[in-house]
Design an enzyme around this catalytic site. Structure first.
Site, PDB file in Angstrom:
ATOM      1  N   SER A 193       0.849  -1.189   0.000  1.00 43.91           N
ATOM      2  CA  SER A 193       0.000   0.000   0.000  1.00 43.91           C
ATOM      3  C   SER A 193       0.884   1.237   0.000  1.00 43.91           C
ATOM      4  O   SER A 193       2.059   1.187   0.405  1.00 43.91           O
ATOM      5  CB  SER A 193      -0.895   0.002   1.243  1.00 43.91           C
ATOM      6  OG  SER A 193      -1.543   1.249   1.427  1.00 43.91           O
ATOM      7  N   TYR A 218      -2.945  -0.818  10.011  1.00 38.28           N
ATOM      8  CA  TYR A 218      -2.853  -1.101   8.587  1.00 38.28           C
ATOM      9  C   TYR A 218      -1.478  -0.681   8.056  1.00 38.28           C
ATOM     10  O   TYR A 218      -0.820  -1.431   7.330  1.00 38.28           O
ATOM     11  CB  TYR A 218      -3.966  -0.358   7.855  1.00 38.28           C
ATOM     12  CG  TYR A 218      -4.044  -0.648   6.377  1.00 38.28           C
ATOM     13  CD1 TYR A 218      -4.633  -1.820   5.906  1.00 38.28           C
ATOM     14  CD2 TYR A 218      -3.528   0.250   5.446  1.00 38.28           C
ATOM     15  CE1 TYR A 218      -4.703  -2.091   4.555  1.00 38.28           C
ATOM     16  CE2 TYR A 218      -3.594  -0.015   4.087  1.00 38.28           C
ATOM     17  CZ  TYR A 218      -4.194  -1.180   3.646  1.00 38.28           C
ATOM     18  OH  TYR A 218      -4.250  -1.444   2.294  1.00 38.28           O
TER      19      TYR A 218
END
Length: 290
Positions: A141, A154
């Site tokens: 990401s 995350y």
């Protein structure tokens, strides 16, 4: 730049394939002639994706944090396809909450699924990848390059899988196995739409991102960028923490205030994938047969 290797006829395993990036990638690869093994937690969704992928597809229900479930899945994939050429570690969940207000179990589960789930997935499929001298792509990401408040679980998990995949790349080189990391920003998926609404963010086109992932797989790329602008951030990642801290303090404080008013449910894993993981973990064990 490495010459692309046609994906047609190759066996591609994709985790988190019931929806979002995983499902879209499976369909695109199947259109190009790949045989796809879909791994995830939602049987009905997986079956629907497999049907769209055609006769060369199969699906396997599996929690990627469970070594036992992964071992069964590897055996099933090998029996069905005979081997694995490409592994895409995509399974992941997310939550948005400051650490102070987050549910500890939900927070830890994000790291368990995203980081440990990826590590256990690669460990389980590694013998088949070595046998085929295949390629492993880790879906990371933008959060791996730029620390972001309110999604620290995350971000930590995605930074972790980046470090894991790039370190493993060197270990696997002598075995003829390639490895790479894919970076994506907020993309138009189920999870992306939920996150986008909460942050009022513009979502990036899914088809374009999938096209770049497919190209990265065919080139066995070390770095794959779901959106072109992310490539520009890698050289300046050293200054990103300071920039985020300077610009993010005000929005972070406002978000924390609104989340405190929303109650504990606001720190649950977001989107249908997050709900599927929660459901799978909290479902009662089946009664033993007589």
């Amino acid at each position: 730049m490495r010459t692309p290797e046609p994906i047609g006829g190759k066996v591609v395993v994709i985790t988190g394939a019931a929806r979002g990036i995983g499902a879209a990638l499976a369909e695109r690869l199947a259109d190009r002639g790949a045989r796809v093994a879909l791994v995830g937690l939602e049987p009905e969704q997986l079956a629907a994706v497999a049907a769209r992928c055609g006769r060369g597809a199969a699906w396997f229900e599996c929690d990627v944090t469970s070594p036992e479930a992964l071992a069964e899945t590897v055996a099933g994939v090998e029996k069905r396809f005979g081997g694995v050429d490409v592994l895409v570690a995509n399974a992941g969940i997310a939550m948005g909450s400051p650490l102070r207000l987050s549910d500890p179990d939900a927070y830890d589960r994000v790291i368990e699924v995203n980081l440990m789930g990826s590590i256990r997935t690669v460990r389980a499929f590694l013998p088949l990848l070595i046998r085929s001298r295949g390629y492993y792509l880790q879906i990371a990401s933008l959060a791996a390059l730029s620390p972001t408040p309110m999604i620290t679980a995350y971000g930590a998990s995605k930074a972790g899988v980046e470090a894991f995949a790039l370190g493993l790349r060197t270990e696997l080189a002598g075995h003829g196995v390639g490895a790479g990391v894919a970076y994506l920003s907020f993309t138009d998926t189920d999870m992306g739409r939920v996150a986008g609404r909460s942050g009022r963010l513009r979502l990036h086109d899914l088809d374009s991102a999938i096209g770049r992932l497919v190209s990265g797989i065919e080139r066995r790329s070390t770095y794959v960028y779901g959106q072109r602008f992310i490539r520009l951030l890698r050289p300046v990642r050293g200054v990103m923490p300071g920039v985020v801290h300077l610009l993010g303090r005000g929005p972070a404080a406002r978000f924390e205030t609104s989340l405190a008013q929303a109650g504990p449910q606001a720190s649950s894993p977001i989107g249908p994938g997050g709900r599927a993981d929660t459901k799978a973990r909290t479902a009662p064990d089946p009664e033993p047969s007589a």
